[in-house]
Structures are given as structure tokens and as C-alpha cells.
Design an enzyme around this catalytic site. Structure first.
Site, PDB file in Angstrom:
ATOM      1  N   ASP A  59      -8.553  -9.117   3.393  1.00 37.32           N
ATOM      2  CA  ASP A  59      -8.336  -8.118   4.429  1.00 37.32           C
ATOM      3  C   ASP A  59      -9.423  -8.140   5.499  1.00 37.32           C
ATOM      4  O   ASP A  59     -10.313  -7.298   5.479  1.00 37.32           O
ATOM      5  CB  ASP A  59      -8.275  -6.721   3.790  1.00 37.32           C
ATOM      6  CG  ASP A  59      -7.648  -5.691   4.712  1.00 37.32           C
ATOM      7  OD1 ASP A  59      -7.141  -6.079   5.769  1.00 37.32           O
ATOM      8  OD2 ASP A  59      -7.671  -4.502   4.363  1.00 37.32           O
ATOM      9  N   GLU A  61     -12.639  -3.068  11.857  1.00 34.08           N
ATOM     10  CA  GLU A  61     -12.651  -2.256  10.635  1.00 34.08           C
ATOM     11  C   GLU A  61     -13.788  -2.625   9.693  1.00 34.08           C
ATOM     12  O   GLU A  61     -14.543  -1.765   9.254  1.00 34.08           O
ATOM     13  CB  GLU A  61     -11.295  -2.391   9.915  1.00 34.08           C
ATOM     14  CG  GLU A  61     -11.264  -1.656   8.592  1.00 34.08           C
ATOM     15  CD  GLU A  61      -9.907  -1.725   7.894  1.00 34.08           C
ATOM     16  OE1 GLU A  61      -8.978  -2.345   8.433  1.00 34.08           O
ATOM     17  OE2 GLU A  61      -9.793  -1.136   6.805  1.00 34.08           O
ATOM     18  N   GLU A 111       0.830  -1.208   0.000  1.00 32.55           N
ATOM     19  CA  GLU A 111       0.000   0.000   0.000  1.00 32.55           C
ATOM     20  C   GLU A 111       0.868   1.263   0.000  1.00 32.55           C
ATOM     21  O   GLU A 111       0.726   2.145   0.847  1.00 32.55           O
ATOM     22  CB  GLU A 111      -0.982  -0.022   1.175  1.00 32.55           C
ATOM     23  CG  GLU A 111      -1.909  -1.245   1.096  1.00 32.55           C
ATOM     24  CD  GLU A 111      -3.005  -1.279   2.149  1.00 32.55           C
ATOM     25  OE1 GLU A 111      -2.769  -0.797   3.264  1.00 32.55           O
ATOM     26  OE2 GLU A 111      -4.091  -1.787   1.823  1.00 32.55           O
TER      27      GLU A 111
HETATM   28  C1  GCU Z   1      -6.113  -2.482   5.705  1.00 31.79           C
HETATM   29  C2  GCU Z   1      -6.477  -1.188   6.356  1.00 31.79           C
HETATM   30  C3  GCU Z   1      -5.346  -0.225   6.349  1.00 31.79           C
HETATM   31  C4  GCU Z   1      -4.091  -0.892   6.907  1.00 31.79           C
HETATM   32  C5  GCU Z   1      -3.796  -2.146   6.137  1.00 31.79           C
HETATM   33  C6  GCU Z   1      -2.647  -2.945   6.726  1.00 31.79           C
HETATM   34  O1  GCU Z   1      -6.024  -2.319   4.312  1.00 31.79           O
HETATM   35  O2  GCU Z   1      -7.598  -0.629   5.713  1.00 31.79           O
HETATM   36  O3  GCU Z   1      -5.713   0.868   7.127  1.00 31.79           O
HETATM   37  O4  GCU Z   1      -3.014  -0.042   6.855  1.00 31.79           O
HETATM   38  O5  GCU Z   1      -4.911  -2.983   6.196  1.00 31.79           O
HETATM   39  O6  GCU Z   1      -2.925  -3.965   7.345  1.00 31.79           O
HETATM   40  O7  GCU Z   1      -1.508  -2.597   6.552  1.00 31.79           O
END
Ligand code: GCU
Length: 685
Positions: free
Chosen positions: A371, A399, A292
Site C-alpha cells: 500500500d 499518505e 476493506e
Molecule cells: C489505503 C488507505 C485507505 C484507502 C485504501 C484504498 O489502505 O489507507 O484510506 O481507502 O488504501 O486504496 O482503497
């Protein structure tokens, strides 16, 4: 601190009448045979509990133990033979294990809390206090216990500005005014809560390490990290920090963070040595890299083993470890591209480099390949790595499961995950035995989870969400505990033992996951949430986005084809028995049907319903079930603490709105797509 909702499961409610007499005699004097900080924490907890439960401050005696009623010590300090006990009593328990034993010594009854180490003393103490709070008899105790997992970790996703990524209970208890807090009272209470459920590791900053947070491993913050570490150390909890992989560039002014560059390697060695000057028992690093948009070794053409090993080398002399997350996937996918399957990513990235990691690296693998959805397949990476240490990562913070506005008790989900048979070494190779290190004889192993607490007075926003943290800890200590046992324990500790209270809350908790699943995304397909914040329905919210999270609904059908023949081939990542089960429509379990297959709306489930009718039924039922929860909660008015009652009542109100919105949007969406009406003619818009 006097509020019941703040005390969570460490209520230490006043004990009345007859019961008081039964317990009082044990608290005249406490003998302390071992002199360590952790033992002191145990003694303090006993004093606090005795004062609160029995209005009695016990004497503390470190010399003449025979005049005391409870004795705390390690097996090295308590002379077991003097109590008629064998000196190898603790032989078969691990370093954190303990024995609790009621003995008659010269006509005097005593309770021994014997730890293998001082951590065991602390865990024994919490165990004893749990027994008292649940009104168990202490007359004839013989308990032997030890954690089944070596690492029992909690990950805070807290940022230095006090915000918490995916936090639903206020701001951070660790950071205020853009700095680490100096007020450590609450941190200490958190440490107490965590150690009372057996946690022994914590990372205190978000896995996404932003600009300011990158400095957490510098002298700007380390003196205060040290203070936090001290608080946790006294409760047997080691601290860890999340790091920015680009630190050598950002902090060290190097031109690269290439793990094979000698300057980079030296930079990390020096950095690590500096951290250990502040915190001699520092645990190590948690790393989210190439994930990400966070930096990582891919930028330099290196793989994740190279990436992790440079840190592991630096940490090794200090016995530190690297916890390297496997949440690595392409988050810039084109929704038109049907070949790429996010679910495949972790397995595809990490199995080819199994065996290349140093032995102080642990890979942290999310329970599912997507996720933390309310329902998804189990990550096939769990079981596939034979030569690499691994943790499973769970998400206590809700979440995708209602964000602590909706009640969703996750222990039943985690139980299912831990009991899942991977067949990695033939039948019976369960996830719980992979993550406890026994299957592959790992150096390091365990469970980690994203915390659900913040500075809300009740810690978790929704008071019933405290049960998730409690359950996570208990399950991590011993995955063989049943959901029912854990649930009952939590209710007894938090609310006492009134029959109706126990019955109604048990009912709500045990059914809440199913209910949440009923009114949200159907049959394992997941998502359908509002993009970004992830609360509430938005069926196509992610459908044409870059995140790789699609449901592919059209006028004929829905679901993600992950089969070998016509789909992404993801099913082949499982061991053959599971691969076949999931790959075949005949054997794929209903609840995961749309996770693995694309089917017409008229496809008939094992349950006998068509997919479309199942969608309608579950969505109507979900809301009705929720109304039942609300009724059961309202029946408790006057029987439980008013503040907690009102808190949950208000949350139920929000949940009902949310559930109705989900029901109506999902049903309407699929009615409009499929053109098929509800058998029962209920209201669809
Ligand atoms: C999910 C979550 C993010 C988090 C990511 C992770 O995608 O929405 O906020 O950073 O997981 O586990 O790194």
C-alpha cells in the site's frame, strides 16, 4: 486567484523588458480555425496568459486568419498546404496529439497550434505557454507531441461532507455543506491545472462509497454532477464516479446485488441509462469491491469478473468503462498466522480470472502489493495479466510519505516503478510499456493516481507538494521524460529561473524521497506508522493487528520472509529472472532486503554495513540531510514569494520534529531489541 501559491505552475508572471518585445508580437491577434468548447478554453487561456504576462489583450479573429500571429485549429480546419506543410503532418500522432510550428506566410510569421482533435489544440496551447514562461524562443518552433498513455487519470478520494480520505490540504473543492458545490470557479481552475499537464480523466468521489455517497448516482446529485462534468468537459477531461457495489439493494430495494441475478443486471442497465441522460459523455464507474469491508461479488459466491461484467454490460452501449480496483486482500488477518501474506493477495485473486473480463473493464493495480509505502516491491500482477486491460495506480497524496507536512518528491519513485523490467515478455518488458497497452495490445490502458489537492489556498498544503501533481501529469503524458527535466520545468514555471532558487529547490526535491526513506521504516519493510492516520513513527503500531502488515522484529532479527523455501512464496509471483533476484539473499537489492527476507541484525548488506548499523546510520543521516534542506530553503529568503517561503519554512519545522521522532524511536527500538550499540556511539535512548 492572484496569489502565486494558488496559481501553482500556471503563474503567467509579467515578462519584462527585452523579453517582452520578443513575445509581444505574437499576441496581437489570435486566429481560431476550430469552433468547439475545448478550443474556447484554449483561447481563453491564451488571453488570460497574454494579459498577465504582457499586459496585452489579443484580438480574436475567426475569419481572416492570415492577419493573425497565432492560429489554433485541428488539422482539418487549418489548411496545412497553404502554410507549406504536408497534409499528413499529423498522420503519426494519436487523437490527442499536436504540432506546434512557426511558419513564414507571405513574409508574415505565424505560430500554428495544430491539433489532431480539439484536445490537441488545448495541449498545444499549454505547451506554447510553458515555452514562454520558461523563456524559450518561439522563432523556429517545430514540435510534435502526443501522450504515451491513453488514460491519464486522477482519483479524488473526496466525500460529500467535504472531508477527503487521506487528504492533507484542507477540505474538498467539490463538496460543501453536504452537497456538490455550486461555486465552480475553483473546480475550473483545477480543470485548468489538470489539463495543462495532460490529464484526461477524473473520478470525483472517494473509492470508499459510504451511505450518503451511494446516492451520487441518483437524481439527488446527478444534476450537480452534470455541472461538474461540464466544467471538465471544456478542458478535455471525462468524469467518472465511484459506486457502491450494493447499490441495487440500497437504492433499488432489491434483495440482492448478485451480479448474475437478472433483476440486478436490469437495475444497473436502467441506472446507467439514467446517468447518461444527464452526462452523455460520462466515463464510467470506479469500483472498490470486496476490499476493506466494502461490499462486492464475493458475498454471492461470484468472482470479480462476474462482479465487473454486470457493470460493463450496462455501460457498453454508451462506450462507458468499468475501472475495477485490485486492492483486494484479507484485512482480518490473525497476526499469528504466518502463512497468509497480504502481498500475495492481488495476484492470487486476479491471475486465475485473466481473460474473463469484458473488454470495457480495466483492472486498476496499485504500484506495490502492499500500500503505497515509501519503498516496497513492484506489484507482480503488473505484467501477469495478458488478456485484461490494466491501469497502474499511484498515490500522489502522501499518505505514507509525510502527508504534505514532510517534503517527499515522488517523481523519482514513480520513474523507478515505470522503468522496472518485469520480464513478462522477456527482457525489456517495462511497467511503462505494460500500462501504455503496447505489450499486450490492450483496448484500454493508462495510469491513475490518488490526488493530493484540497481547498487550501495553495492546493496541496505543502507548496512543494505541487511538484508531485505536476510531475505525475507530465510523467503520465510521457514516462520517458527524465526526473531532472520534469523537476526543472516545474521549478521554472513556479519560481522562475534565478540560479540559486533553481539549484536549491532542485537539490531539496531530488533528495527528499531518499531522506524520507532514511528516517522512516528501513530497507523496504514498510509501515511502523501510527495506526489509522499513518503519520509519525510507531514501530509496533500494526505488529499485532489484523491488517497483514508486519515486520517480525525480535531480539535476533527482522524482516518478512517471502521466499519460496522458507517463507510465503510471494517471490514466485514474479517472472523467473526477478523471482530469483528477489528470492536470493545474494542478489536481493539492499533497499528491499527486509521486504523479501528475514535476517539477523548482524547480516551484512551489499553496502558493507550490517543491518543494524545501516538502521542507525540512515536514521542519523536522515535528520542531518533534512537540516541541510532547511538551510538551503532559508537561503532563498527574499528570492521567492513570501507566502510560499513561509509556508514551506513552517512545514520544514514540522518535518524536522517528525524526523527526529522517527530517528529516536527507530534507533531506540532496535537498540533495545538487538542489544547492539552504534559503532559511532551517537545518542540512542
Ligand atoms: C489505503 C488507505 C485507505 C484507502 C485504501 C484504498 O489502505 O489507507 O484510506 O481507502 O488504501 O486504496 O482503497
Amino acid at each position: 486567484r492572484t496569489l502565486k501559491s494558488y496559481r501553482a505552475w500556471l503563474q503567467y508572471d509579467k515578462i519584462e523588458d527585452i523579453d517582452r518585445k520578443l513575445y509581444l508580437k505574437w499576441f496581437t491577434a489570435i486566429g481560431v480555425a476550430t469552433d468547439t468548447k475545448i478550443t474556447k478554453s484554449a483561447v481563453n487561456e491564451i488571453i488570460w496568459a497574454a494579459e498577465s504576462m504582457l499586459e496585452k489583450t489579443p484580438d480574436i479573429n475567426e475569419e481572416t486568419l492570415d492577419r493573425t500571429s497565432i492560429i489554433l485549429g485541428t488539422y482539418r480546419h487549418i489548411h496545412l498546404e497553404e502554410y507549406g506543410l504536408s497534409s499528413d503532418l499529423l498522420e503519426d500522432v494519436n487523437e490527442e496529439g499536436y504540432v506546434i510550428k512557426t511558419v513564414n506566410n507571405n513574409e508574415k510569421q505565424q505560430i500554428l497550434l495544430i491539433g489532431k482533435t480539439d484536445k490537441g489544440i488545448l495541449y498545444a496551447t499549454y505547451h506554447l505557454l510553458r515555452l514562454i514562461q520558461t523563456k524559450a524562443s518561439l522563432e523556429d518552433l517545430h514540435i510534435k507531441d502526443a501522450p504515451k498513455n491513453q488514460f491519464r487519470m486522477i482519483n479524488q478520494w473526496d466525500n460529500i461532507d467535504g472531508s477527503i480520505e487521506r487528504g492533507y490540504a484542507g477540505n474538498s473543492i467539490f463538496y460543501v455543506n453536504d452537497n456538490i458545490t455550486d461555486n465552480l470557479e475553483r473546480v475550473k481552475d483545477y480543470a485548468r491545472l489538470l489539463s495543462s499537464i495532460g490529464m484526461n480523466a477524473i473520478s470525483i468521489n472517494n473509492v470508499n462509497v459510504w451511505d450518503e455517497e451511494t446516492n451520487i448516482i441518483t437524481e439527488k446529485y446527478l444534476p450537480k454532477v452534470k455541472n461538474i462534468a461540464e466544467v471538465f468537459r471544456a478542458y478535455g477531461i471525462t468524469i467518472y464516479l465511484s459506486i457502491n457495489y450494493a447499490s441495487p439493494i440500497v437504492l433499488g430495494s432489491l434483495e440482492t446485488a448478485d451480479p448474475l441475478d437478472e433483476n440486478v443486471q436490469n437495475w444497473w442497465k436502467q441506472k446507467v441509462a439514467e446517468i447518461y441522460k444527464y452526462i452523455p459523455d460520462f466515463g464510467g464507474f470506479v469500483v472498490k469491491a470486496d476490499s476493506e469491508n466494502r461490499p462486492g461479488p464475493f458475498s454471492y459466491g461470484r468472482n470479480h469478473a462476474d462482479g465487473a461484467n454486470v457493470l460493463a454490460e450496462a455501460l457498453k452501449p454508451f462506450n462507458g468503462i468499468v475501472i475495477w480496483r485490485c486492492f483486494v486482500y484479507n484485512n482480518l488477518q490473525d497476526w499469528r498466522d504466518k502463512e497468509t501474506d497480504r502481498a500475495r493477495a492481488a495476484y492470487d485473486h486476479f491471475t486465475p480470472i485473466d481473460g474473463e473480463f469484458l473488454d470495457n473493464v480495466i483492472l486498476q493495480i496499485k504500484n506495490g502489493p502492499m500500500d503505497f509505502q515509501v519503498r516496497e516491491g513492484i506489484s507482480p500482477l503488473l505484467g501477469a495479466l495478458e488478456k485484461t486491460n490494466q491501469f497502474i495506480e499511484l498515490q500522489v497524496t502522501q499518505e505514507y510519505t509525510g502527508q504534505q507536512k514532510d517534503v517527499c518528491y515522488l517523481v523519482p519513485q514513480w520513474k523507478e516503478i515505470l522503468e522496472f523490467d518485469t520480464y513478462a515478455k522477456g527482457q525489456g518488458t517495462k511497467i511503462k510499456d505494460i500500462v501504455n497497452g503496447s505489450v499486450f495490445k490492450n483496448n484500454y490502458s493508462g495510469i491513475a493516481a490518488v490526488s493530493n489537492i484540497g481547498n487550501d489556498i495553495n492546493w496541496t498544503g505543502h507548496t512543494l507538494a505541487q511538484a508531485n501533481l505536476y510531475g505525475y501529469g507530465r510523467l503520465t503524458w510521457n514516462p520517458d521524460l527524465t526526473t531532472e527535466e520534469i523537476t526543472k520545468e516545474w521549478i521554472y514555471l513556479t519560481f522562475g529561473q534565478n540560479d540559486q532558487v533553481v539549484e536549491n529547490i532542485t537539490y531539496i526535491l531530488l533528495n527528499s524521497w531518499k531522506t524520507y526513506e532514511n528516517y522512516t521504516a528501513p530497507l523496504g519493510v514498510g509501515w511502523m506508522v501510527n495506526p489509522g492516520h499513518h503519520y509519525g513513527p510507531n514501530v509496533d503500531g500494526y505488529e499485532y493487528s489484523k491488517w497483514g502488515t508486519y515486520h517480525f522484529a525480535d531480539c535476533h532479527g527482522i524482516g518478512v520472509d517471502r521466499t519460496v523455501e522458507t517463507g510465503t512464496g510471494y517471490t514466485s509471483q514474479y517472472f523467473p529472472q526477478n523471482a530469483e533476484t528477489f528470492n536470493s539473499l545474494e542478489t536481493c537489492p539492499d533497499e528491499l532486503l527486509l521486504f523479501f527476507h528475514h535476517v539477523p541484525y548482524t547480516y551484512v548488506l551489499h553496502s558493507g554495513e550490517t543491518v543494524i548499523q545501516h538502521i542507525y546510520n540512515t536514521h542519523f543521516e536522515g535528520v542531518e540531510e533534512l537540516k541541510e534542506f532547511i538551510q538551503k530553503w532559508n537561503d532563498l529568503d527574499g528570492l521567492i514569494d513570501k507566502v510560499i517561503f513561509e509556508n514551506v519554512k513552517e512545514r520544514f519545522h514540522m518535518q524536522l520534529e517528525n524526523a527526529k521522532e522517527w530517528r529516536d524511536q527507530i534507533n531506540t527500538y532496535f537498540y533495545r531489541k538487538s542489544g547492539i550499540s552504534d559503532d559511532k556511539n551517537r545518542k540512542i535512548y
